[in-house]
Enzyme design. Structure first.
Site, PDB file in Angstrom:
ATOM      1  CG  PHE A   7      -2.139  -1.029   1.095  1.00  0.00           C
ATOM      2  CD1 PHE A   7      -3.277  -0.840   0.467  1.00  0.00           C
ATOM      3  CD2 PHE A   7      -1.776  -2.139   2.060  1.00  0.00           C
ATOM      4  CE1 PHE A   7      -4.192  -1.581   0.715  1.00  0.00           C
ATOM      5  CE2 PHE A   7      -2.950  -3.031   2.045  1.00  0.00           C
ATOM      6  CZ  PHE A   7      -3.980  -2.854   1.358  1.00  0.00           C
ATOM      7  CG  ASP A   8       0.737   5.882  -1.730  1.00  0.00           C
ATOM      8  OD1 ASP A   8       1.894   6.261  -1.043  1.00  0.00           O
ATOM      9  OD2 ASP A   8      -0.218   6.666  -1.893  1.00  0.00           O
ATOM     10  CB  ALA A   9       1.108   6.133   3.333  1.00  0.00           C
TER      11      ALA A   9
END
Length: 265
Positions: A7-9
């Site tokens: 995941f990106d944040a």
């Protein structure tokens, strides 16, 4: 066969508040991604402050130069539009610290669950600081349950983000992702390298993001997903992703179906 979900944040797991000030026009920008601004001009770099701005920035003399301020703190380049001249970040002899404090002052009016972050966007060729940035946000309510469901299915969960280490470690602590599975201060090539390394370790990899600095990772992943939940995504990332979702919780069924299709157990 093993499966990893990366995941990106900001914008993906976190409903982000991003206050951007145009130093030249003195106007604040809304609904903009910093990486998109960087992409608009060769030589630009997104320079993040690695320390808590409330501790190192808030009470500083607003009349000192940002270029001088950066000499006394930890910083890093989280995204750039090459070719760049790294030394150009320190050539600005006009832009004062007040320009960096202003967006932070605006951001503090909002409820923030994550740590605060500050950054500048500099034209490293001309040596001019063009934008100042403050970021913070609240984690989407579905995130912790989504990560728990993925791990219960046997997936390994990672977070790779250009945000500061303190920002990402706090996020990981809240949503239940161990520090060893966090990659903070990760520019687009580091995200890509994480995907490639996981694949070399035998993982099938799903990449979930929303910005142009996720594109290289999306291209190398086995399945790429873009989330529209934050309401502002990169057009390039939208064109790259194989699947679009409106809510981060949708990734659970997507991964479940993908694992069944690929017979990943």
């Amino acid at each position: 066969m093993k499966l990893a979900v990366v995941f990106d944040a900001s914008g993906t797991l976190v409903s982000i508040r991003r206050i951007i000030k145009n130093v030249v026009t003195q106007k604040f920008l809304c609904n903009c991604q910093t990486v998109d601004i960087v992409d608009q001009k060769e030589g630009r770099s997104l320079v993040i402050l690695k320390e808590n701005p409330l501790e190192v920035l808030d009470n500083e003399n607003p009349d000192i130069l940002i270029s001088n301020f950066l000499n006394g703190v930890n910083w890093g380049i989280s995204y750039c539009n090459p070719p760049i001249d790294k030394s150009g970040i320190f050539k600005d002899n006009e832009t004062k610290l007040k320009e960096l404090q202003d967006p932070l002052a605006v951001l503090k009016r909002f409820d923030i669950e994550t740590d605060y972050g500050s950054a500048i966007i500099a034209d490293t060729i001309s040596g001019r600081i063009e934008y100042t940035v403050a970021t913070g946000g609240c984690i989407f309510p579905e995130v912790s349950r989504t990560i728990q469901d993925l791990e219960n299915m046997g997936a390994s969960v990672f977070i790779a983000s250009g945000d500061s280490r303190k920002f990402i470690e706090r996020l990981g602590n809240i949503v239940g992702v161990q520090n060893k599975c966090l990659m903070p201060e990760a520019h687009h090539k580091l995200k890509r390298d994480l995907i490639l390394n996981l694949k070399q370790e035998g993982y099938t990899v799903v990449m979930v993001g929303d910005a142009s600095n996720d594109i290289l990772a999306m291209e190398e992943s086995d399945l790429s997903v873009i989330t529209l939940q934050n309401g502002n995504v990169s057009k390039k990332a939208l064109e790259t992703a194989q699947i679009k979702i409106e809510n981060i919780s949708e990734i659970v069924d997507i991964v479940k179906n993908y694992m069944n299709e690929k017979k990943i157990v």
